[in-house]
Design an enzyme around this catalytic site. Structure first.
Site, PDB file in Angstrom:
ATOM      1  N   GLY A  93      -7.735   8.039   7.569  1.00 41.23           N
ATOM      2  CA  GLY A  93      -7.948   8.266   8.996  1.00 41.23           C
ATOM      3  C   GLY A  93      -9.412   8.457   9.354  1.00 41.23           C
ATOM      4  N   GLU A 127      -1.682   6.267  -8.654  1.00 37.75           N
ATOM      5  CA  GLU A 127      -2.647   7.242  -8.098  1.00 37.75           C
ATOM      6  C   GLU A 127      -2.513   8.571  -8.815  1.00 37.75           C
ATOM      7  OE1 GLU A 127      -3.369   7.482  -3.891  1.00 37.75           O
ATOM      8  OE2 GLU A 127      -3.536   9.669  -3.924  1.00 37.75           O
ATOM      9  N   ASP A 164       0.853  -1.200   0.000  1.00 39.16           N
ATOM     10  CA  ASP A 164       0.000   0.000   0.000  1.00 39.16           C
ATOM     11  C   ASP A 164       0.890   1.252   0.000  1.00 39.16           C
ATOM     12  OD1 ASP A 164      -2.401   1.412   0.201  1.00 39.16           O
ATOM     13  OD2 ASP A 164      -2.452   1.326   2.399  1.00 39.16           O
ATOM     14  N   HIS A 165       0.556   2.230  -0.820  1.00 38.23           N
ATOM     15  CA  HIS A 165       1.253   3.533  -0.860  1.00 38.23           C
ATOM     16  C   HIS A 165       2.777   3.430  -0.921  1.00 38.23           C
ATOM     17  CE1 HIS A 165      -2.306   6.029  -0.440  1.00 38.23           C
ATOM     18  NE2 HIS A 165      -2.755   5.156   0.447  1.00 38.23           N
ATOM     19  N   ASN A 192     -10.234   0.495  -0.240  1.00 35.58           N
ATOM     20  CA  ASN A 192      -9.255   0.433   0.852  1.00 35.58           C
ATOM     21  C   ASN A 192      -9.876   0.779   2.199  1.00 35.58           C
ATOM     22  OD1 ASN A 192      -7.451   0.033  -1.238  1.00 35.58           O
ATOM     23  ND2 ASN A 192      -5.928   1.444  -0.392  1.00 35.58           N
ATOM     24  N   ASP A 207      -8.942   0.626   6.398  1.00 35.34           N
ATOM     25  CA  ASP A 207      -8.026   0.393   7.517  1.00 35.34           C
ATOM     26  C   ASP A 207      -8.643   0.929   8.813  1.00 35.34           C
ATOM     27  OD1 ASP A 207      -5.911   0.050   9.233  1.00 35.34           O
ATOM     28  OD2 ASP A 207      -4.481   1.268   8.128  1.00 35.34           O
ATOM     29  N   HIS A 209      -9.488   4.998  -2.114  1.00 39.28           N
ATOM     30  CA  HIS A 209      -8.750   5.020  -0.834  1.00 39.28           C
ATOM     31  C   HIS A 209      -9.597   5.775   0.181  1.00 39.28           C
ATOM     32  CE1 HIS A 209      -4.555   3.628  -1.739  1.00 39.28           C
ATOM     33  NE2 HIS A 209      -5.150   3.544  -2.914  1.00 39.28           N
ATOM     34  N   GLY A 210      -9.141   5.708   1.425  1.00 37.13           N
ATOM     35  CA  GLY A 210      -9.831   6.453   2.482  1.00 37.13           C
ATOM     36  C   GLY A 210     -11.295   6.070   2.562  1.00 37.13           C
TER      37      GLY A 210
HETATM   38  P1  13P Z   1      -9.109   4.575   5.736  1.00 31.87           P
HETATM   39  O1  13P Z   1      -8.248   5.423   6.604  1.00 31.87           O
HETATM   40  O2  13P Z   1     -10.365   5.300   5.343  1.00 31.87           O
HETATM   41  O3  13P Z   1      -9.415   3.246   6.288  1.00 31.87           O
HETATM   42  O4  13P Z   1      -8.307   4.337   4.351  1.00 31.87           O
HETATM   43  C1  13P Z   1      -7.365   3.348   4.228  1.00 31.87           C
HETATM   44  C2  13P Z   1      -6.557   3.460   2.979  1.00 31.87           C
HETATM   45  O5  13P Z   1      -6.886   4.163   2.039  1.00 31.87           O
HETATM   46  C3  13P Z   1      -5.322   2.667   2.918  1.00 31.87           C
HETATM   47  O6  13P Z   1      -4.577   2.927   1.768  1.00 31.87           O
HETATM   48  O1  G3H Z   2      -2.585   4.592   3.901  1.00 28.30           O
HETATM   49  C1  G3H Z   2      -3.193   4.462   4.911  1.00 28.30           C
HETATM   50  C2  G3H Z   2      -3.338   3.206   5.658  1.00 28.30           C
HETATM   51  O2  G3H Z   2      -4.359   3.398   6.612  1.00 28.30           O
HETATM   52  C3  G3H Z   2      -2.051   2.752   6.307  1.00 28.30           C
HETATM   53  O3  G3H Z   2      -1.742   3.561   7.351  1.00 28.30           O
HETATM   54  O4  G3H Z   2       0.647   4.250   7.028  1.00 28.30           O
HETATM   55  O5  G3H Z   2      -0.487   4.315   9.287  1.00 28.30           O
HETATM   56  O6  G3H Z   2       0.123   2.126   8.232  1.00 28.30           O
HETATM   57  P1  G3H Z   2      -0.264   3.579   8.025  1.00 28.30           P
HETATM   58 ZN    ZN Z   3      -4.726   4.875   0.981  1.00 28.40          ZN
END
Ligand code: 13P
Ligand code: G3H
Ligand code: ZN
Length: 348
Positions: free
Chosen positions: A190, A142, A83-84, A266, A268, A223-224
């Site tokens: 977040g 992205e 991821d990212h 996505n 998290d 995302h998000g």
């Molecule tokens: P959230 O913070 O909305 O769960 O997004 C997670 C995300 O985009 C991880 O790449």
């Molecule tokens: O990109 C966002 C994901 O929620 C991952 O978060 O970089 O804190 O592990 P993190």
């Molecule tokens: Zn993300």
């Protein structure tokens, strides 16, 4: 079955008209929660690790924990995704380790904070695509920049500052040949995404639909996409937490996205909220407890519940047995001979 290329998993999702949750992991309990939810709902899954996760858990621990999931649940297609990724080197290190998919987030410079130019983004993403496709590995790019900051990664801001321009999305997809395209439509990483239930002025589903119309064959990524449900916020606050009032992305908006080309979603934060709430509850109600299993087990169960719910809502439930994983060596041949041609079909 072997780990699945994310490209295969998303192509299947497009065929079936559903979305696939991509859930972040940092430890064993989170991987177990996702796999239990996948088994419960018979779902294919994307397990993803950020740079922060890879360093927190140590690369080899995390990698082998995901391999353990693959061994224990051979009937579930699993794509292992970076991821990212902030640079070619980060993506290469994931590919060298054995990830079947990487995100090159060239929307930001390598510092993970400063927005990059379009040209910089195209150049680094194309470099990753060339390297990854030769090895059968999927690439997500992205275009546009999300709001918020996670673990030091992110441009900050509200999410409305760099909404994706549909013309640039088309150009970017054509120039890079990415397999999946993350777009910015006003969401942030977040818990603090919106100060009230979002409407079209802050959550730009119209932009997503416009991009899908222009790129009907490109897998879009949201995302998000945590929904930040009130009940999960309430548990945290009831047991001593201090979350401020906030709103996430409503599930019905994600479902609208899925009807318009979104294949990867996505999530998290919702899992973080669920685990933290469950842990707070145990420690609040039973301050005498000190065995980590007493709170990690409810935390794992709380995450499983959220993941299983999302799998059902995104439509991936029931699809684990639809196909068998093609090895990434075979996938690499497809990129080479053109059968997995990733130059998008653009609707005029
Ligand atoms: P959230 O913070 O909305 O769960 O997004 C997670 C995300 O985009 C991880 O790449
Ligand atoms: O990109 C966002 C994901 O929620 C991952 O978060 O970089 O804190 O592990 P993190
Ligand atoms: Zn993300």
């Amino acid at each position: 079955m072997p780990l699945v290329s994310m490209r295969q998993l998303l192509d299947e999702a497009a065929k079936g008209g559903y979305g696939v949750g991509a859930f972040n992991v940092n430890d064993m309990e989170q991987i177990q929660a996702i796999m239990a939810a996948a088994k419960e709902t018979n779902s294919p899954v994307i397990i993803q690790a950020s740079r922060g996760a890879r360093s927190f858990a140590q690369d080899r621990f995390l990698f082998h924990l995901i391999l353990a999931a693959n061994e224990l649940y051979p009937e579930i297609p699993i794509a292992m995704h970076q991821d990212h990724g902030n640079s070619f080197e980060t993506c290469k290190s994931a590919i060298d380790l054995g990830y079947t998919s990487v995100m090159m987030d060239g929307s930001l410079k390598e510092d993970g904070k400063t927005p990059a130019s379009f040209e910089e983004n195209v150049a680094v993403t194309k470099r990753v695509v060339d390297f990854a496709h030769e090895r059968g590995v999927t690439v997500e790019g992205e275009i546009g920049v999300l709001g918020g900051v996670e673990d030091g990664h992110g441009a900050g801001g509200t999410g409305l500052e760099h909404v994706t321009d549909p013309d640039q999305a088309v150009e970017f997809a054509e120039l890079t040949g990415v397999d999946a395209l993350a777009i910015a439509i006003g969401t942030s990483h977040g818990a603090y995404k919106f100060s009230k239930k979002p409407d079209g002025s802050v959550l730009k589903m119209d932009v997503l639909i416009a991009i899908h119309k222009r790129l009907p064959n490109t897998h879009l990524v949201m995302h998000g996409s945590s929904s930040v449900p009130k009940d999960l916020q309430d548990v945290i606050n009831k047991y001593g937490g201090k979350l401020k009032e906030t709103w996430g992305v409503p599930v019905e908006e994600i479902q609208l996205g899925i009807r318009n080309g979104v294949r990867k979603v996505n999530v998290d934060t919702d899992n973080r909220l669920a685990m933290t709430g469950a842990i707070r509850k145990v420690l609040w109600e039973s301050p005498e407890k000190f065995d980590p299993r007493d709170y990690l087990k409810p935390a794992r169960e709380a995450m499983q519940k959220v993941v299983a719910t999302r799998m059902t809502q995104f439509g991936q439930a029931g699809h684990a047995g639809d196909y068998k994983a093609v090895s990434i060596t075979e996938i690499a041949k497809g990129y080479k001979d053109g059968s997995l041609k990733t130059k998008p079909l653009v609707a005029k």
